[in-house]
Design an enzyme around this catalytic site. Structure first.
Site, short mmCIF file in Angstrom:
data_model
loop_
_atom_site.label_atom_id
_atom_site.label_comp_id
_atom_site.label_asym_id
_atom_site.label_seq_id
_atom_site.Cartn_x
_atom_site.Cartn_y
_atom_site.Cartn_z
CG ASP A 134 -2.13 0.80 1.12
OD1 ASP A 134 -2.16 1.48 0.17
OD2 ASP A 134 -2.93 0.82 2.06
CB CYS A 248 -20.21 -6.21 -4.69
SG CYS A 248 -19.47 -7.18 -6.09
C1 B12 Z 1 -4.89 5.94 -3.35
C2 B12 Z 1 -5.83 4.74 -2.69
C3 B12 Z 1 -7.21 5.03 -2.29
C4 B12 Z 1 -7.82 6.00 -2.67
C5 B12 Z 1 -8.23 6.35 -4.08
C6 B12 Z 1 -9.03 4.76 -4.45
C7 B12 Z 1 -8.92 4.63 -6.11
N1 B12 Z 1 -9.70 3.81 -6.40
O1 B12 Z 1 -8.00 5.03 -6.78
C8 B12 Z 1 -9.05 6.19 -1.78
C9 B12 Z 1 -8.69 7.07 -0.43
C10 B12 Z 1 -10.49 6.90 -2.04
C11 B12 Z 1 -9.19 4.78 -1.40
C12 B12 Z 1 -10.21 4.08 -0.97
C13 B12 Z 1 -10.13 2.69 -0.73
N2 B12 Z 1 -9.16 1.85 -0.34
CO1 B12 Z 1 -7.43 2.35 -1.34
N3 B12 Z 1 -6.00 2.49 -1.99
C14 B12 Z 1 -5.11 3.57 -2.56
C15 B12 Z 1 -3.96 3.07 -3.12
C16 B12 Z 1 -2.87 3.57 -2.16
C17 B12 Z 1 -3.39 3.70 -4.37
C18 B12 Z 1 -4.44 3.35 -5.48
C19 B12 Z 1 -4.29 4.03 -6.87
O2 B12 Z 1 -3.37 3.96 -7.42
N4 B12 Z 1 -5.47 4.78 -7.37
C20 B12 Z 1 -5.18 5.43 -8.65
C21 B12 Z 1 -6.35 4.81 -9.57
C22 B12 Z 1 -6.16 5.66 -10.94
O3 B12 Z 1 -5.92 3.35 -9.50
P1 B12 Z 1 -6.81 1.99 -9.85
O4 B12 Z 1 -8.07 2.27 -9.30
O5 B12 Z 1 -6.05 0.85 -9.36
O6 B12 Z 1 -7.06 2.35 -11.25
C23 B12 Z 1 -6.95 1.53 -12.34
C24 B12 Z 1 -8.34 1.53 -12.85
O7 B12 Z 1 -9.34 2.62 -12.67
C25 B12 Z 1 -8.14 1.30 -14.47
N5 B12 Z 1 -8.97 2.05 -15.35
C26 B12 Z 1 -8.81 3.44 -15.34
N6 B12 Z 1 -9.75 3.56 -16.39
C27 B12 Z 1 -10.41 2.69 -16.83
C28 B12 Z 1 -11.43 2.51 -17.79
C29 B12 Z 1 -11.70 1.28 -18.03
C30 B12 Z 1 -12.80 1.09 -18.93
C31 B12 Z 1 -11.26 -0.06 -17.56
C32 B12 Z 1 -11.67 -1.16 -17.85
C33 B12 Z 1 -10.36 0.37 -16.27
C34 B12 Z 1 -9.79 1.49 -16.05
O8 B12 Z 1 -6.60 1.61 -14.62
C35 B12 Z 1 -6.52 2.62 -13.68
C36 B12 Z 1 -4.94 2.64 -13.56
O9 B12 Z 1 -4.37 3.48 -14.63
C37 B12 Z 1 -4.15 1.28 -2.99
C38 B12 Z 1 -2.66 0.70 -2.72
C39 B12 Z 1 -1.55 0.85 -3.90
N7 B12 Z 1 -0.28 1.29 -3.78
O10 B12 Z 1 -2.05 0.60 -5.19
C40 B12 Z 1 -4.94 1.28 -1.97
C41 B12 Z 1 -6.07 0.10 -2.27
C42 B12 Z 1 -6.39 0.27 -3.80
N8 B12 Z 1 -7.07 0.65 -1.41
C43 B12 Z 1 -7.85 -0.35 -0.85
C44 B12 Z 1 -8.93 -0.54 -0.10
C45 B12 Z 1 -9.14 -1.83 0.93
C46 B12 Z 1 -9.56 0.47 -0.15
C47 B12 Z 1 -11.09 0.92 0.38
C48 B12 Z 1 -11.96 -0.42 0.32
C49 B12 Z 1 -10.96 1.33 2.05
C50 B12 Z 1 -12.20 1.63 2.56
N9 B12 Z 1 -13.03 0.65 3.04
O11 B12 Z 1 -12.64 2.81 2.90
C51 B12 Z 1 -11.49 1.96 -0.43
C52 B12 Z 1 -12.08 1.68 -1.69
C53 B12 Z 1 -12.87 2.50 -2.40
C54 B12 Z 1 -12.85 2.24 -3.99
N10 B12 Z 1 -14.04 1.96 -4.42
O12 B12 Z 1 -11.78 1.83 -4.35
C55 B12 Z 1 -7.01 -1.94 -1.40
C56 B12 Z 1 -7.81 -2.53 -2.20
C57 B12 Z 1 -8.39 -4.06 -2.39
C58 B12 Z 1 -8.78 -4.74 -3.41
N11 B12 Z 1 -9.39 -5.78 -3.04
O13 B12 Z 1 -9.10 -3.99 -4.16
C59 B12 Z 1 -5.50 -1.45 -1.76
C60 B12 Z 1 -4.87 -2.35 -2.73
C61 B12 Z 1 -4.77 -1.30 -0.44
C62 B12 Z 1 -4.08 -2.61 -0.40
N12 B12 Z 1 -2.89 -2.90 -0.20
O14 B12 Z 1 -4.77 -3.45 0.01
N13 B12 Z 1 -7.95 4.10 -1.76
S1 SF4 Z 2 -20.87 -3.82 -11.13
FE1 SF4 Z 2 -19.18 -5.15 -10.49
S2 SF4 Z 2 -18.31 -4.42 -8.63
FE2 SF4 Z 2 -20.20 -3.21 -9.02
S3 SF4 Z 2 -21.64 -4.35 -7.72
FE3 SF4 Z 2 -21.85 -5.33 -9.68
S4 SF4 Z 2 -20.48 -6.89 -9.74
FE4 SF4 Z 2 -19.87 -5.58 -7.93
#
Ligand code: B12
Ligand code: SF4
Ligand code: SF4
Length: 396
Positions: A134, A248
């Site tokens: 993380d 979900c």
């Molecule tokens: C910053 C961060 C947050 C931020 C931003 C979340 C986000 N979605 O980006 C905040 C504070 C909001 C947050 C919240 C949560 N987080 Co957080 N967070 C992180 C962290 C540190 C970085 C994530 C990141 O880089 N985000 C930037 C975005 C752009 O990245 P991404 O979501 O992975 O994006 C990809 C997709 O969106 C995809 N994409 C983009 N556009 C499109 C379009 C299409 C069509 C498709 C198919 C894909 C796609 O490509 C992107 C990458 O370029 C990670 C740990 C890590 N180092 O990775 C933990 C992590 C993601 N978090 C985690 C958790 C548990 C949570 C929460 C559940 C905590 C809570 N209960 O409050 C929530 C969940 C919210 C949610 N729905 O995601 C876990 C997730 C585990 C899992 N099973 O997924 C992680 C991995 C931490 C860990 N080591 O366990 N988090």
């Molecule tokens: S769209 Fe995907 S992530 Fe969202 S509630 Fe439905 S099955 Fe879960």
């Protein structure tokens, strides 16, 4: 070098250490990595400046010789109700599931350190691996997806068909060339439940989250004022949010863990009036083993109704009045080694004030008036908002 270290061996070792799923992703040009700069440009990272670190765009920027990313998942779901199942209690707030127990970083880091040491011993000289849970600049979910740990869902979480999405990730970026896993097919289909359920509209399109609108960001990461238009939709959340995971369907039958560090902590005695504490909820006997999320029907009914004091007086459903009364020292003591400490004392107070306003509970008026008169301008402004909101909530 590394001839004896295979993906199969690494997966076996990781599983033996207690990880629920282990896989290998290539440290390569992955299509989702290319989407990241546009996400940043749209401003979705808000105040999360660390996300702008250019190293985050590719694991090879962390370790120039990187060839593979070993990804490990550890489940944290427990036999406890979903936030969406528990009726709103005007006395209580909600802490998100991942923060009910001890800080997961330590739990995962210990296991990953052991895995790294075993790999180093087997691979011999020249082995390199960087470890992140993380905290490092790695897009963990993107690598997790390519390691076959799950698909990256419309709520942006990684979902495994058996584990659901309630699992943490940890990664080892290594110079070993390991054969990668296969990404799982997307299991979201036509479903949009998470997008519809998100109270703040943070899931701006399927698979894309605007962190600035996410309750998790607002309650944990944001240090300043919470945008006024997002305060009411925050409801009773005082730390994090699980709504888009709780609704979900893949989490309906997710496996639960009984690893002691992930069980909800009991609150200290002064957090509630003394009450008889019933026997703990039945959990499977073997420590750390996963068991299907099927507690005895009467136990689940009791927890969903919120009858059990053991549930009420654990981290998941804390009394707002108690949270608001914590001194900074008590905050540090109560949330030692807990993820909640990340919100900091002032942040948790700010969130509690918002939740009090949303509760419509007139009992909080005096307390809110005290905050409204305080020298802390951030808390005072949120308290004034909460007093106005309380009136409104009472009449709606
Ligand atoms: C910053 C961060 C947050 C931020 C931003 C979340 C986000 N979605 O980006 C905040 C504070 C909001 C947050 C919240 C949560 N987080 Co957080 N967070 C992180 C962290 C540190 C970085 C994530 C990141 O880089 N985000 C930037 C975005 C752009 O990245 P991404 O979501 O992975 O994006 C990809 C997709 O969106 C995809 N994409 C983009 N556009 C499109 C379009 C299409 C069509 C498709 C198919 C894909 C796609 O490509 C992107 C990458 O370029 C990670 C740990 C890590 N180092 O990775 C933990 C992590 C993601 N978090 C985690 C958790 C548990 C949570 C929460 C559940 C905590 C809570 N209960 O409050 C929530 C969940 C919210 C949610 N729905 O995601 C876990 C997730 C585990 C899992 N099973 O997924 C992680 C991995 C931490 C860990 N080591 O366990 N988090
Ligand atoms: S769209 Fe995907 S992530 Fe969202 S509630 Fe439905 S099955 Fe879960
Ligand atoms: S965690 Fe809560 S606020 Fe954030 S996207 Fe999910 S439902 Fe919306």
């Amino acid at each position: 070098m590394g001839a004896m270290v295979t993906s199969t061996w690494v997966v076996e070792q990781g599983r033996a250490l207690g990880f629920d799923k282990v896989g290998v992703a290539p440290a390569a040009d992955l299509e989702e990595l290319a989407l990241f700069p546009a996400w940043l440009e749209r401003g979705y990272a808000g105040a999360l400046d660390y996300l702008r670190n250019p190293k985050r765009r590719d694991a090879r920027r962390l370790l120039p010789d990187a060839r593979s990313v070993v990804c490990c998942a550890l489940a944290y779901d427990t036999h406890r109700p979903r936030s969406t199942e528990v009726p709103l209690d005007p006395e209580r707030g909600w802490i998100s599931r991942y923060a009910w127990g001890d800080d997961y970083h330590t739990v995962l880091e210990e296991k990953l350190e052991t895995l790294r040491a075993r790999m180093a011993e087997r691979a011999g000289p020249g082995f390199q691996a960087k470890l992140y849970v993380d905290t490092g600049p790695v897009l963990e979910r993107v690598y997790g997806k390519h390691a076959g740990l799950g698909w990256q869902a419309k709520n942006t979480c990684l979902i495994d068909p058996e584990l659901g999405s309630y699992f943490f990730l940890g990664v080892l970026v290594t110079n070993l060339e390991l054969s990668p896993g296969d990404p799982l097919p997307d299991g979201c289909g036509a479903c949009t439940l998470c997008i519809e359920a998100c109270p703040t509209g943070a899931l701006v399109e399927p698979y894309v989250l605007d962190a600035r609108r996410c309750i998790s960001y607002l309650t944990i990461e944001l240090r300043d004022a919470i945008p006024v238009e997002l305060r009411q939709p925050m409801g009773r959340h005082v730390f994090g949010c699980d709504i888009c995971q709780d609704v979900c369907p893949w989490n309906a039958k997710s496996l639960v863990t009984n690893l002691p560090p992930f069980q909800p902590r009991a609150l200290p005695n002064h957090a509630s009036a003394p009450k008889p504490v019933p026997a703990p909820l039945a959990l499977s006997e073997v420590e750390g083993r996963l068991s299907p999320a099927a507690p005895a029907a009467e136990t689940l009914a009791a927890t969903v109704r919120g009858d059990s004091m053991a549930e009420k007086d654990s981290f998941l459903h804390p009394r707002l009045e108690w949270l608001a009364s914590l001194t900074e020292e008590e905050f540090r003591e109560v949330f030692r080694r807990s993820p909640v400490k990340r919100a900091r004392w002032r942040g948790l107070l700010r969130n509690t004030i918002v939740a009090m306003g949303n509760s419509g509970n007139a009992r909080f008026r005096l307390l809110l008036e005290t905050f409204a008169a305080s020298d802390d301008t951030l808390l005072a402004e949120h308290a004034r908002w909460a007093l106005a909101r309380m009136e409104e909530a009472q009449h709606s």
